[in-house]
Design a protein around this motif. Structure first.
Motif, short mmCIF file in Angstrom:
data_model
loop_
_atom_site.label_atom_id
_atom_site.label_comp_id
_atom_site.label_asym_id
_atom_site.label_seq_id
_atom_site.Cartn_x
_atom_site.Cartn_y
_atom_site.Cartn_z
N LEU A 42 10.77 76.68 -41.70
CA LEU A 42 11.47 78.08 -41.22
C LEU A 42 11.55 77.79 -43.15
CD1 LEU A 42 12.43 79.07 -38.28
CD2 LEU A 42 10.53 80.11 -38.92
N SER A 43 12.97 77.41 -43.94
CA SER A 43 13.55 77.61 -44.85
C SER A 43 12.11 77.36 -45.62
CB SER A 43 13.97 76.49 -45.15
OG SER A 43 15.60 76.01 -43.90
N ARG A 44 11.25 77.10 -45.38
CA ARG A 44 10.26 76.64 -46.78
C ARG A 44 9.82 77.65 -46.79
NH1 ARG A 44 8.88 71.47 -48.71
NH2 ARG A 44 6.65 72.77 -48.99
N ALA A 45 9.14 78.81 -45.58
CA ALA A 45 8.55 79.16 -45.48
C ALA A 45 9.57 80.56 -46.16
CB ALA A 45 8.32 79.52 -44.20
N ALA A 46 11.34 80.92 -45.40
CA ALA A 46 12.31 82.07 -46.06
C ALA A 46 11.77 81.76 -48.27
CB ALA A 46 13.32 81.50 -45.50
N ALA A 47 12.43 80.68 -48.51
CA ALA A 47 12.57 80.55 -50.24
C ALA A 47 10.27 81.17 -50.60
CB ALA A 47 12.24 78.74 -50.55
N ARG A 48 9.16 80.05 -50.00
CA ARG A 48 8.21 81.15 -50.28
C ARG A 48 8.01 82.50 -50.49
NH1 ARG A 48 5.73 77.38 -47.33
NH2 ARG A 48 5.64 78.14 -45.70
N GLY A 49 8.82 82.83 -48.96
CA GLY A 49 9.34 84.26 -49.06
C GLY A 49 9.81 85.48 -49.98
N GLN A 50 11.05 84.76 -50.57
CA GLN A 50 11.50 84.77 -52.06
C GLN A 50 11.07 85.23 -53.01
OE1 GLN A 50 14.94 86.59 -51.80
NE2 GLN A 50 14.63 86.35 -53.88
N LYS A 51 10.72 84.10 -53.37
CA LYS A 51 9.61 83.96 -54.70
C LYS A 51 8.22 84.85 -54.62
CE LYS A 51 10.40 79.48 -55.52
NZ LYS A 51 9.61 77.64 -55.66
N GLU A 85 0.68 90.99 -48.88
CA GLU A 85 0.60 90.00 -49.04
C GLU A 85 1.86 88.88 -47.82
OE1 GLU A 85 0.02 88.93 -52.51
OE2 GLU A 85 -0.87 90.10 -52.01
N LYS A 86 1.75 89.20 -46.74
CA LYS A 86 3.17 89.22 -46.25
C LYS A 86 4.04 88.21 -45.68
CE LYS A 86 -1.87 87.02 -44.12
NZ LYS A 86 -2.65 85.46 -43.22
N VAL A 87 4.88 89.03 -46.66
CA VAL A 87 5.84 88.92 -46.89
C VAL A 87 7.49 89.50 -46.71
CG1 VAL A 87 7.61 89.32 -49.21
CG2 VAL A 87 5.21 88.85 -49.45
N SER A 88 7.86 89.12 -45.36
CA SER A 88 8.81 90.14 -45.04
C SER A 88 10.49 89.89 -45.31
CB SER A 88 8.65 89.51 -43.27
OG SER A 88 10.15 89.81 -42.62
N PRO A 89 10.68 90.55 -45.68
CA PRO A 89 12.35 91.01 -45.95
C PRO A 89 13.16 90.20 -45.64
CG PRO A 89 11.80 92.91 -44.99
CD PRO A 89 10.29 92.45 -45.47
N LEU A 90 12.69 89.98 -44.26
CA LEU A 90 14.01 89.51 -43.14
C LEU A 90 13.55 87.99 -42.97
CD1 LEU A 90 14.68 92.65 -41.12
CD2 LEU A 90 16.20 91.71 -42.89
N SER A 91 13.08 87.42 -43.46
CA SER A 91 12.51 86.31 -43.29
C SER A 91 13.47 85.08 -43.55
CB SER A 91 11.07 85.45 -44.11
OG SER A 91 11.16 85.76 -45.68
N GLY A 92 14.17 85.27 -44.77
CA GLY A 92 14.91 84.67 -44.83
C GLY A 92 16.26 84.93 -43.94
N CYS A 93 16.34 85.29 -42.96
CA CYS A 93 17.57 84.59 -42.18
C CYS A 93 17.58 84.33 -41.02
CB CYS A 93 18.10 86.50 -41.58
SG CYS A 93 18.22 87.10 -42.98
N LEU A 94 16.35 83.81 -40.54
CA LEU A 94 15.51 83.27 -39.50
C LEU A 94 16.54 81.82 -39.83
CD1 LEU A 94 11.69 83.62 -38.75
CD2 LEU A 94 13.85 84.39 -37.77
N PRO A 95 16.06 80.85 -40.77
CA PRO A 95 16.75 79.93 -40.50
C PRO A 95 18.22 79.44 -40.09
CG PRO A 95 15.25 79.84 -42.63
CD PRO A 95 15.69 80.88 -42.14
N SER A 96 19.53 80.59 -40.56
CA SER A 96 20.13 80.90 -39.94
C SER A 96 20.49 80.79 -38.39
CB SER A 96 21.00 81.72 -40.92
OG SER A 96 21.36 81.10 -42.12
#
Length: 245
Positions: A42-51, A85-96
């Motif tokens: 999920l952290s990797r997915a969050a990084a891809r989402g941020q980029k 583009e399958k990008v979620s603005p909240l994906s970065g919160c999931l790992p935490s």
């Protein structure tokens, strides 16, 4: 709770030959590493989402120029772009968020005198001279800052300070890179047309200071939970330095 206690005790038994009386503390560190490994995808997915969100900013700016006079149409177009583009603005919160149950389990496990009606034997375990169920205030009352338990906390505070410094520098670079990518889009950072983006923008602003909050957490929670926080925070800084480079 009893199942979780058995898991910690089992890991401690495995580590006993290497770590002796501090085996339970080593088990908590190992458990934390296991949790972080589980949420690493999920952290990797969050990084891809941020980029990906950063890469979308020029296209969002173009949509704003095209539909700037029609907010509803602009919002719909931006949402469709993110969906495409399958990008979620909240994906970065999931790992935490997914780590919180593990932290609260440890907190309650080392704050409870009994487990399943039986005495909590884990409270007798230590990290060097500091009991895993005690807090910093207990260490100050038992030998003071330079006592055995106090020195353990001084070591933890030193580790947190170093990690917080590098985490602060990393977060500042990420925030500045995001601001540079959105320069000229007219948003100043977060896109108000994306649901949840304003909240994420607020998180990005305070993120550079988040690592320093770990110092407060370490001081007020049981030592076992503090070990989890310190290990997880250190992992996060190293992980982000690799994923966001």
């Amino acid at each position: 709770m009893s199942v979780f206690a058995s898991l910690v005790e089992h890991i401690a038994d495995l580590l006993q030959p290497m770590f002796g009386p501090s085996a339970a503390a080593a088990a908590i560190i190992a458990f934390t590493a296991l949790v972080r490994l589980l949420v690493h995808p999920l952290s990797r997915a969050a990084a891809r989402g941020q980029k990906a969100r950063t890469a979308l900013q020029p296209r969002i700016a173009e949509l704003r120029r095209k539909h700037g006079k029609n907010p509803e149409k602009l919002q719909k177009a931006v949402m469709e772009l993110h969906a495409e583009e399958k990008v979620s603005p909240l994906s970065g919160c999931l790992p935490s968020l997914l780590q919180l149950p593990a932290f609260f389990l440890l907190y309650h496990l080392f704050s409870s005198g009994t487990i399943g009606g039986e005495p909590n034997e884990l409270l007798g375990h230590r990290l060097l001279d500091a009991p895993l169920g005690h807090r910093w205030a207990d260490a100050l009352g038992d030998g003071g800052m330079l006592g055995g338990a106090g020195l353990v906390y001084l070591g933890l505070f030193a580790v947190v300070a170093v990690v917080a410094y590098f985490g602060y520098r990393l977060s500042r670079r990420m925030t500045e890179a995001s601001a540079a990518a959105t320069a000229g889009t007219g948003t100043g950072g977060a896109d108000p047309q994306v649901p949840g983006a304003a909240a994420m923008g607020g998180v990005m602003k305070v993120m550079p200071f988040m690592s320093f909050f770990t110092l407060v957490t370490v001081a007020v929670v049981p030592l076992a939970a503090a070990l989890y926080v310190v290990t997880s925070t250190t992992w996060s800084v190293v992980e982000r330095s690799v994923l966001y480079r």
